[in-house]
Design a protein around this motif. Structure first.
Motif, PDB file in Angstrom:
ATOM      1  N   UNK A  79       0.950  -1.403   0.124  1.00 59.56           N
ATOM      2  CA  UNK A  79      -0.044  -0.052  -0.016  1.00 59.56           C
ATOM      3  C   UNK A  79       1.094   1.212   0.006  1.00 59.56           C
ATOM      4  N   UNK A  80       1.996   1.311   0.657  1.00 59.37           N
ATOM      5  CA  UNK A  80       2.677   2.295   0.684  1.00 59.37           C
ATOM      6  C   UNK A  80       3.612   2.579  -0.481  1.00 59.37           C
ATOM      7  N   UNK A  81       3.588   1.486  -1.314  1.00 59.12           N
ATOM      8  CA  UNK A  81       4.425   1.726  -2.662  1.00 59.12           C
ATOM      9  C   UNK A  81       3.505   1.855  -3.793  1.00 59.12           C
ATOM     10  N   UNK A  82       2.138   1.347  -3.658  1.00 58.07           N
ATOM     11  CA  UNK A  82       1.263   1.308  -4.877  1.00 58.07           C
ATOM     12  C   UNK A  82       1.148   2.637  -5.484  1.00 58.07           C
ATOM     13  N   UNK A  83       1.045   4.033  -4.616  1.00 48.72           N
ATOM     14  CA  UNK A  83       0.688   5.009  -5.476  1.00 48.72           C
ATOM     15  C   UNK A  83       1.960   5.377  -6.453  1.00 48.72           C
ATOM     16  N   UNK A 113      -7.194  -1.999  -4.658  1.00 50.88           N
ATOM     17  CA  UNK A 113      -7.058  -0.484  -4.532  1.00 50.88           C
ATOM     18  C   UNK A 113      -8.001   0.052  -5.550  1.00 50.88           C
ATOM     19  N   UNK A 114      -8.312  -0.001  -6.696  1.00 50.80           N
ATOM     20  CA  UNK A 114      -9.127   0.668  -7.571  1.00 50.80           C
ATOM     21  C   UNK A 114     -10.548   0.448  -7.119  1.00 50.80           C
ATOM     22  N   UNK A 115     -10.950  -0.978  -6.898  1.00 49.13           N
ATOM     23  CA  UNK A 115     -12.301  -1.035  -6.623  1.00 49.13           C
ATOM     24  C   UNK A 115     -12.659  -0.197  -5.437  1.00 49.13           C
ATOM     25  N   UNK A 116     -11.766   0.008  -4.440  1.00 46.92           N
ATOM     26  CA  UNK A 116     -12.003   0.641  -3.253  1.00 46.92           C
ATOM     27  C   UNK A 116     -12.229   1.978  -3.452  1.00 46.92           C
ATOM     28  N   UNK A 117     -11.260   2.599  -4.376  1.00 42.11           N
ATOM     29  CA  UNK A 117     -11.298   4.068  -4.575  1.00 42.11           C
ATOM     30  C   UNK A 117     -12.659   4.287  -5.361  1.00 42.11           C
ATOM     31  N   UNK A 118     -12.965   3.384  -6.347  1.00 46.83           N
ATOM     32  CA  UNK A 118     -14.465   3.743  -7.033  1.00 46.83           C
ATOM     33  C   UNK A 118     -15.669   3.726  -5.968  1.00 46.83           C
ATOM     34  N   UNK A 130      -8.142  13.496   1.529  1.00 47.90           N
ATOM     35  CA  UNK A 130      -7.090  12.517   1.364  1.00 47.90           C
ATOM     36  C   UNK A 130      -6.944  11.735   2.602  1.00 47.90           C
ATOM     37  N   UNK A 131      -7.110  12.433   3.973  1.00 47.11           N
ATOM     38  CA  UNK A 131      -6.879  11.600   5.352  1.00 47.11           C
ATOM     39  C   UNK A 131      -8.314  10.701   4.835  1.00 47.11           C
ATOM     40  N   UNK A 132      -9.369  11.122   4.741  1.00 46.35           N
ATOM     41  CA  UNK A 132     -10.514  10.072   4.698  1.00 46.35           C
ATOM     42  C   UNK A 132     -10.230   8.985   3.625  1.00 46.35           C
ATOM     43  N   UNK A 133      -9.859   9.358   2.409  1.00 47.12           N
ATOM     44  CA  UNK A 133      -9.563   8.320   1.274  1.00 47.12           C
ATOM     45  C   UNK A 133      -8.435   7.442   1.862  1.00 47.12           C
ATOM     46  N   UNK A 188      -7.418   2.162   3.881  1.00 53.47           N
ATOM     47  CA  UNK A 188      -6.844   1.125   5.064  1.00 53.47           C
ATOM     48  C   UNK A 188      -7.716  -0.005   5.755  1.00 53.47           C
ATOM     49  N   UNK A 189      -8.952   0.785   5.935  1.00 52.37           N
ATOM     50  CA  UNK A 189      -9.922  -0.116   6.716  1.00 52.37           C
ATOM     51  C   UNK A 189     -10.573  -1.293   5.803  1.00 52.37           C
ATOM     52  N   UNK A 190     -10.574  -1.008   4.286  1.00 49.27           N
ATOM     53  CA  UNK A 190     -11.132  -1.873   3.418  1.00 49.27           C
ATOM     54  C   UNK A 190     -10.164  -3.004   3.215  1.00 49.27           C
TER      55      UNK A 190
END
Length: 185
Positions: free
Chosen positions: A99-103, A130-135, A173-176, A181-183
């Motif tokens: 997760x830390x490297x993904x972006x 990651x993409x699914x959770x962003x959507x 950004x904090x909420x995203x 993280x939660x998902x």
């Protein structure tokens, strides 16, 4: 009372002896459960060396904390619970690292850096998650997060482009990140 390998003892009597420091009883428990525990861990991790390290660490912890053992409880269940916790911690650490490297990474980077097929697969799987959770995020949060992480814009630049305060961008950004993280964890 010292135990010898010639006799088959119950777990309960072996645990009682181990609690008193009997190495022979400990060795019997090791011989009895190590192969099964190792197969279980290897089945979860698919890594021989890591599975061996974890199984040995579990038995080392068993010896170190032998005074706390309960001879009325199932030792097999106790060992497998310890193994599950260790495996979970490894998966959690891997996800946190990814997760830390993904972006910062894209598909081309993964291929160029010579990652193994398994690492590429893990990246692809995590990227899809990651993409699914962003959507699933609210549209404004999605937009702000993508501008921050994909377009690499500063929070001030995002705020200016969208006509928002920098504090609003910070909060989105904090909420995203919290949602992701939660998902995933």
């Amino acid at each position: 009372m010292k135990f010898t390998f010639g006799r088959q003892q119950s777990d309960s009597s072996l645990i009682s002896a181990v609690k008193k420091g009997d190495k022979g009883a400990y060795e019997q428990l090791f011989v009895r459960y190590y192969p099964t525990l190792l197969r279980f861990i290897h089945g979860m991790l698919k890594d021989n060396h890591m599975a061996e390290d974890i199984a040995q660490n579990i038995f080392m912890k068993l010896w170190i904390h032998r005074e706390k053992l309960d001879s009325t409880q199932s030792l097999k269940n106790y060992l497998f619970v310890l193994a599950k916790h260790e495996i979970f911690n490894i998966f959690k650490a891997k996800r946190t690292t990814m997760l830390s490297l993904l972006p910062q990474l894209n598909d081309r980077d993964i291929e160029d850096r010579g990652y193994s097929i398994e690492e590429q697969y893990n990246y692809a799987e995590l990227n899809e998650l990651f993409i699914q959770n962003i959507s699933k995020m609210p549209p404004q949060r999605q937009l702000i997060f993508r501008m921050s992480r994909c377009e690499h814009l500063s929070n001030r630049e995002i705020a200016e482009r969208l006509g928002l305060s920098v504090r609003s961008v910070d909060k989105h950004i904090e909420l995203a990140l919290k949602d992701l993280h939660n998902s995933i964890c």
